[in-house]
Design an enzyme around this catalytic site. Structure first.
Site, PDB file in Angstrom:
ATOM      1  N   CYS A  13       0.839  -1.196   0.000  1.00 13.38           N
ATOM      2  CA  CYS A  13       0.000   0.000   0.000  1.00 13.38           C
ATOM      3  C   CYS A  13       0.871   1.241   0.000  1.00 13.38           C
ATOM      4  O   CYS A  13       2.076   1.172   0.221  1.00 13.38           O
ATOM      5  CB  CYS A  13      -0.906   0.016   1.226  1.00 13.38           C
ATOM      6  N   CYS A  16       2.862   1.871   3.069  1.00  8.39           N
ATOM      7  CA  CYS A  16       4.099   1.092   3.242  1.00  8.39           C
ATOM      8  C   CYS A  16       5.233   1.788   2.498  1.00  8.39           C
ATOM      9  O   CYS A  16       6.368   1.828   2.964  1.00  8.39           O
ATOM     10  CB  CYS A  16       3.940  -0.311   2.690  1.00  8.39           C
ATOM     11  N   ASP A 389       8.211  36.238 -21.725  1.00 16.53           N
ATOM     12  CA  ASP A 389       9.381  36.832 -22.340  1.00 16.53           C
ATOM     13  C   ASP A 389       9.019  37.000 -23.825  1.00 16.53           C
ATOM     14  O   ASP A 389       8.089  36.367 -24.301  1.00 16.53           O
ATOM     15  CB  ASP A 389      10.538  35.848 -22.157  1.00 16.53           C
ATOM     16  N   ASP A 577      12.369  31.241 -22.765  1.00 13.45           N
ATOM     17  CA  ASP A 577      12.991  30.182 -23.559  1.00 13.45           C
ATOM     18  C   ASP A 577      14.213  29.608 -22.869  1.00 13.45           C
ATOM     19  O   ASP A 577      14.863  28.722 -23.380  1.00 13.45           O
ATOM     20  CB  ASP A 577      13.339  30.690 -24.962  1.00 13.45           C
ATOM     21  N   ASP A 581      16.832  33.941 -19.292  1.00 13.16           N
ATOM     22  CA  ASP A 581      15.934  34.291 -18.212  1.00 13.16           C
ATOM     23  C   ASP A 581      15.827  33.218 -17.136  1.00 13.16           C
ATOM     24  O   ASP A 581      14.823  33.132 -16.439  1.00 13.16           O
ATOM     25  CB  ASP A 581      14.564  34.702 -18.740  1.00 13.16           C
TER      26      ASP A 581
HETATM   27  P1  ADP Z   1      14.040  39.371 -24.773  1.00 10.97           P
HETATM   28  O1  ADP Z   1      13.745  39.894 -23.410  1.00 10.97           O
HETATM   29  O2  ADP Z   1      13.094  39.909 -25.797  1.00 10.97           O
HETATM   30  O3  ADP Z   1      14.166  37.893 -24.827  1.00 10.97           O
HETATM   31  P2  ADP Z   1      16.897  39.679 -24.523  1.00 10.97           P
HETATM   32  O4  ADP Z   1      16.899  40.109 -23.106  1.00 10.97           O
HETATM   33  O5  ADP Z   1      17.311  38.308 -24.832  1.00 10.97           O
HETATM   34  O6  ADP Z   1      15.458  39.968 -25.197  1.00 10.97           O
HETATM   35  O7  ADP Z   1      17.815  40.673 -25.348  1.00 10.97           O
HETATM   36  C1  ADP Z   1      17.567  42.074 -25.357  1.00 10.97           C
HETATM   37  C2  ADP Z   1      18.338  42.761 -26.447  1.00 10.97           C
HETATM   38  O8  ADP Z   1      19.750  42.636 -26.201  1.00 10.97           O
HETATM   39  C3  ADP Z   1      18.126  42.188 -27.818  1.00 10.97           C
HETATM   40  O9  ADP Z   1      16.979  42.726 -28.447  1.00 10.97           O
HETATM   41  C4  ADP Z   1      19.429  42.587 -28.536  1.00 10.97           C
HETATM   42  O10 ADP Z   1      19.330  43.895 -29.002  1.00 10.97           O
HETATM   43  C5  ADP Z   1      20.464  42.541 -27.424  1.00 10.97           C
HETATM   44  N1  ADP Z   1      21.239  41.290 -27.446  1.00 10.97           N
HETATM   45  C6  ADP Z   1      21.218  40.330 -26.501  1.00 10.97           C
HETATM   46  N2  ADP Z   1      22.048  39.323 -26.813  1.00 10.97           N
HETATM   47  C7  ADP Z   1      22.614  39.642 -27.996  1.00 10.97           C
HETATM   48  C8  ADP Z   1      23.572  38.998 -28.857  1.00 10.97           C
HETATM   49  N3  ADP Z   1      24.100  37.798 -28.586  1.00 10.97           N
HETATM   50  N4  ADP Z   1      23.905  39.634 -30.005  1.00 10.97           N
HETATM   51  C9  ADP Z   1      23.378  40.834 -30.306  1.00 10.97           C
HETATM   52  N5  ADP Z   1      22.487  41.473 -29.547  1.00 10.97           N
HETATM   53  C10 ADP Z   1      22.090  40.912 -28.404  1.00 10.97           C
HETATM   54 MG    MG Z   2      14.839  35.816 -24.249  1.00 11.45          MG
END
Ligand code: ADP
Ligand code: MG
Length: 683
Positions: A13, A16, A389, A577, A581
Site C-alpha cells: 500500500c 508502506c 518573455d 525560452d 531568463d
Molecule cells: P528578450 O527579453 O526579448 O528575450 P533579450 O533580453 O534576450 O530579449 O535581449 C535584449 C536585447 O539585447 C536584444 O533585443 C538585442 O538587441 C540585445 N542582445 C542580446 N544578446 C545579444 C547577442 N548575442 N547579439 C546581439 N544582440 C544581443
Molecule cells: Mg529571451
C-alpha cells in the site's frame, strides 16, 4: 554521491511506501530517498557502495516480504496464492455450514478463519512489534476476531472475504493504471541495432557508445540521440512533443531518441549515451516528479500518521464507556466499535491522491508537457498571472536580416555580416543563431578571443587585434534608430561601423492562446529586453496590454520579485525560452520554458517544460491540472462521504460489518477507477 535506482516488489500500500522512504531517510546512509508507489521504483543517493541484497534485508526489516530488483531485471508480479487462499477458506466455511455436528462445524470455521485471516494477521503483528504501528491489517484482524468473539461469525467471515476480494481487485486496478501510465510513457527502446565492422549487432541501449552507428528501420523508434549519416525520412515526434505532424529529416540533421521513423531506413551516428539521451531525461523527470509533493499529498501523509491511533482510541472509549451511560449492551458496543474501525481505514485516500498526481503528470508528458513535480501540477490550476518573455517565446526567434546598414564607408555589407557572424558563433541567443545562419559560410572560431556575453545587452570580442561589440544602442554607445525591427549595432574599437536590422515573426496562434488564457481569467503580461516600439507593437498584435520593455535580465527578475511580493492570491508563472531568463524562471511560482526538446538548459532552469514551441500547451497544462484537482477532490469527498454515511448508519444500527468493508475497499477501487479518467482527458 552515487545515485541508485531499484524496482521494488510486493509493496502492498501507499502507506508502506511512505514508511520505507521515511525509515531509510532517517537512517543517515541514504539521501533523497524516494519510494514511488505509482511506478514501484526506489531511488536514493549514497556515499556508500550499496549492495542490492543487503539493502533488501534492511528494507524487509521495515516491510516484510518486499523485494528489490535491478532496473532491467524482469520479475513476475504477485502470484495467485491470494485467490487460492480465498477459495479454499470459503469452501471450508461452506462445508461447515452444511454440517450439523456443532464441534466439527466450529473446528471447520476456525480452520477457514485461519486460512482467510492468516496473512493479514501476520502482517499486522509484524507491523505492531517492529514499528509499533497499528495499520489497516490490525484494524481488520481486530474487527474479525472481535466480531467472532461477540458471536457474529458470519459477519466476521464476510469482513475478511470482502477485504481479500477488495485487495485483489485493488491490486488489479493499480496495475492497470500503472500499465496505462507506462504505455503513455512508452518511449524507451531497450535494444539498438549497432553497425560493427559490417556486422549488425543488437546491443542494449545502455551499452551503445558515442560515435557508434545505429540502424533504425521503418516503423521503429529511435533508441538514442544522434545525427543522421545516411538516408532521409519522415519522423513522428509525437511521443516527445505531442505534435502529430511529421517532420522531414535528412543527412546531417539531428534526430532525437523516442521519435518514430515513418518512411525509410536511417543510419544514425550516436551523439549522446543513453544516460544523457532525451528519452532518459524525460523518463527520469517524470519518475522523480512525484517526489516533489503537493500540499494535499503532504497533508494526507501527515494526517494518516495520527489517524489510526486516534480512531482506535475512539473505538476503545466507545466500546468501554457507552454501555456505562446508556442501556447499550457490551456486546453491542464492542460490535459497533469494530464496525467503526473497519470504516475508518484510510486506504482509498492514501492511494488515490498520489496516483492522481502521477496520472496527471503522465498525461502531461504524453502531450509534450513535462511537469517536474506534483506541487507544480497543483500550482498550475491556481495561476492568475502569466508573464511572457518576448524573443523566442512570443516570437519565433528565427530572425531574418531585413537590412544591413553601413555607417563607415570603408566596410562592405558582406564584411559586416562576417564580423558579426564570427562573434555570434559563440553565443546561443536567438539573434546570434540567426546571424550565423544568414552568413552560411565556414566560421574560423579560433580567430575569436576575449569573448564576453552581456545578457540582455550584447556581446564583445576580439578579432584580428580589434575589439568589437554587437548589441543594443546603449551597449555600443550609439543613438537609437526608430524602427519596428530589432536592430543590433556593431562597433569596432568603440566606433560604431554599422547595424543589422532583423525581423522576427510572432509564433502561430499566439493571440488565440492569449485570448484563451484571458477567458480563463488569467492576466497576461510581457517583459522584454527589446526596445519600446517593438515591444508595444508586438503586444498590441497579440492582445497583451501590460508590457515592460528595455529590461535587462536582472530588471525582469526584480519586477517579478515585486509582483510576487505584492500579489494577493493565485500563482504567477513566468514563460521564457531559458536562454537568459533562468533567474526569473527559477523565481516564479511556476517557471515554464518553451521549446525544450533537445535543450537541456531550458529543461534544467524551469519547473514545467513545453517540448514543442507552442504557447497553447500552457492552456492544456492548466486544463490537466484543473482536471487532476477535480478528480482528487471528487475522490476525497466520495471516500470521506461514504465513510461518514456508513458511520452514521451503523450508529443508528442500520448497517452491518459488511457495508463497513465496502466503505473501505469499495471506495478504494472506485477512486482508483475514477483516477484513470485523468489519463483520458480530451485535448
Ligand atoms: P528578450 O527579453 O526579448 O528575450 P533579450 O533580453 O534576450 O530579449 O535581449 C535584449 C536585447 O539585447 C536584444 O533585443 C538585442 O538587441 C540585445 N542582445 C542580446 N544578446 C545579444 C547577442 N548575442 N547579439 C546581439 N544582440 C544581443
Ligand atoms: Mg529571451
Amino acid at each position: 554521491m552515487k545515485s541508485y535506482k531499484f524496482n521494488i516488489h510486493n509493496l502492498d500500500c501507499a502507506n508502506c511506501a511512505r514508511k520505507i522512504e521515511e525509515k531509510l531517510q532517517a537512517n543517515g546512509n541514504y539521501a533523497n530517498v524516494s519510494v514511488n508507489f505509482s511506478t514501484l521504483k526506489l531511488s536514493f543517493k549514497s556515499e556508500l557502495d550499496i549492495n542490492k541484497d543487503d539493502l533488501e534485508k534492511e528494507i524487509q526489516k521495515i516491510e516484510d516480504g518486499v523485494t528489490l530488483s535491478l532496473n532491467n531485471e524482469e520479475v513476475n508480479e504477485r502470484n495467485n496464492s491470494d485467490i487460492f487462499n480465498l477459495i479454499a477458506g470459503l469452501a471450508i466455511f461452506g462445508i461447515s455450514m452444511l454440517i450439523k455436528n456443532n464441534i466439527i462445524s466450529t473446528i471447520l470455521i476456525i480452520i477457514s478463519t485461519i486460512i482467510l485471516l492468516y496473512k493479514v494477521f501476520v502482517k499486522a503483528t509484524k507491523q505492531l512489534f517492529k514499528s509499533k504501528i497499528l495499520d489497516e491489517n490490525a484494524l481488520i484482524t481486530i474487527s474479525v476476531i472481535g466480531a467472532m468473539l461477540v458471536g457474529k461469525v458470519h459477519e466476521g467471515i464476510m469482513v475478511i472475504t470482502l477485504y481479500e476480494i477488495g485487495k485483489i481487485l485493488e491490486s488489479k486496478a493499480i496495475s492497470k493504471s500503472r500499465k496505462s501510465i507506462s504505455d503513455l510513457m512508452n518511449i524507451k527502446v531497450d535494444y539498438a541495432n549497432v553497425k560493427l565492422n559490417k556486422e549488425i549487432k543488437s546491443l542494449r541501449v545502455e551499452d551503445v557508445q558515442i560515435n557508434d552507428i545505429i540502424l533504425v528501420k521503418v516503423g521503429e523508434k529511435t533508441p538514442l540521440d544522434g545525427i543522421i549519416v545516411k538516408g532521409s525520412s519522415q519522423i513522428d515526434n509525437s511521443s516527445l512533443t505531442g505534435e502529430s505532424k511529421l517532420v522531414s529529416l535528412k543527412k546531417n540533421d539531428q534526430i532525437l531518441s523516442g521519435s518514430i521513423n515513418v518512411t525509410s531506413p536511417l543510419e544514425i551516428k550516436v551523439t549522446k549515451t543513453y544516460e544523457d539521451s532525451t528519452v532518459n531525461k524525460i523518463l527520469e523527470l517524470v519518475e522523480n516528479a512525484t517526489d516533489k509533493k503537493a500540499k494535499t499529498e503532504n497533508f494526507v501523509s501527515k494526517a494518516a500518521k495520527i489517524y489510526t491511533p486516534l480512531v482506535l482510541t475512539f473505538a476503545c472509549l466507545f466500546a468501554i464507556f457507552v454501555p456505562l451511560f446508556t442501556n447499550m449492551s457490551y456486546q453491542d458496543s464492542i460490535y459497533k466499535a469494530l464496525v467503526f474501525l473497519v470504516i475508518s481505514c484510510p486506504c482509498s485516500i492514501a492511494i488515490s491522491v498520489p496516483l492522481s498526481y502521477f496520472s496527471g503528470i503522465g498525461t502531461c508528458s504524453s502531450r509534450g508537457i513535462l511537469v517536474k513535480g506534483s506541487n507544480y501540477l497543483d500550482n498550475l490550476k491556481d495561476v492568475k498571472e502569466i508573464i511572457f518573455d518576448k524573443t523566442g517565446t512570443i516570437t519565433t526567434g528565427n530572425f531574418i536580416i531585413s537590412d544591413i546598414e553601413i555607417l563607415n564607408k570603408k566596410y562592405k555589407k558582406e564584411e559586416l555580416l562576417k564580423i558579426a557572424a564570427y562573434g555570434e558563433s559563440y553565443s546561443t541567443h536567438p539573434i546570434a543563431k540567426s546571424i550565423v545562419n544568414a552568413y552560411s559560410k565556414k566560421i574560423l572560431t579560433n580567430k575569436i578571443s576575449n569573448f564576453k556575453e552581456n545578457a540582455g545587452k550584447g556581446i564583445s570580442y576580439n578579432l584580428n587585434n580589434d575589439n568589437y561589440k554587437i548589441g543594443t544602442a546603449n551597449f555600443v554607445g550609439y543613438k537609437k534608430i526608430d524602427s519596428l525591427n530589432t536592430i543590433v549595432y556593431i562597433s569596432k574599437n568603440d566606433e560604431v561601423i554599422g547595424y543589422i536590422e532583423l525581423e522576427d515573426e510572432i509564433k502561430n496562434d499566439v493571440s488565440k492562446s492569449i485570448t484563451n488564457l484571458k477567458r480563463n481569467n488569467i492576466n497576461t503580461l510581457m517583459f522584454t529586453g527589446d526596445k519600446k516600439d517593438i515591444a508595444l507593437n508586438i503586444a498590441s498584435k497579440i492582445g497583451i496590454n501590460n508590457v515592460q520593455y528595455e529590461l535587462l535580465p536582472q530588471d525582469k527578475y526584480h519586477l517579478l520579485e515585486e509582483k510576487i511580493n505584492s500579489k494577493e492570491n493565485g500563482k504567477i508563472a513566468f514563460v521564457g525560452d531559458g536562454i537568459n531568463d533562468a533567474p526569473s524562471l527559477a523565481l516564479a511560482d511556476i517557471g515554464i520554458s518553451m521549446g525544450g526538446v533537445g535543450s537541456s538548459a531550458a529543461i534544467e532552469a524551469s519547473d514545467v517544460v513545453i517540448m514543442k514551441d507552442d504557447i497553447s500547451k500552457i492552456n492544456e497544462a492548466i486544463k490537466i491540472s484543473k482536471f487532476t484537482n477535480k478528480i482528487i477532490m471528487q475522490n476525497l469527498v466520495f471516500s470521506i462521504g461514504v465513510k461518514i454515511a456508513i458511520l452514521v448508519l451503523s450508529a443508528l444500527g442500520i448497517t452491518d460489518m459488511w457495508e463497513a468493508v465496502f466503505a473501505d475497499v469499495g471506495t478504494t477501487i472506485i477512486t482508483i477507477i475514477n483516477t484513470l479518467r485523468i489519463l483520458k482527458i480530451k485535448k
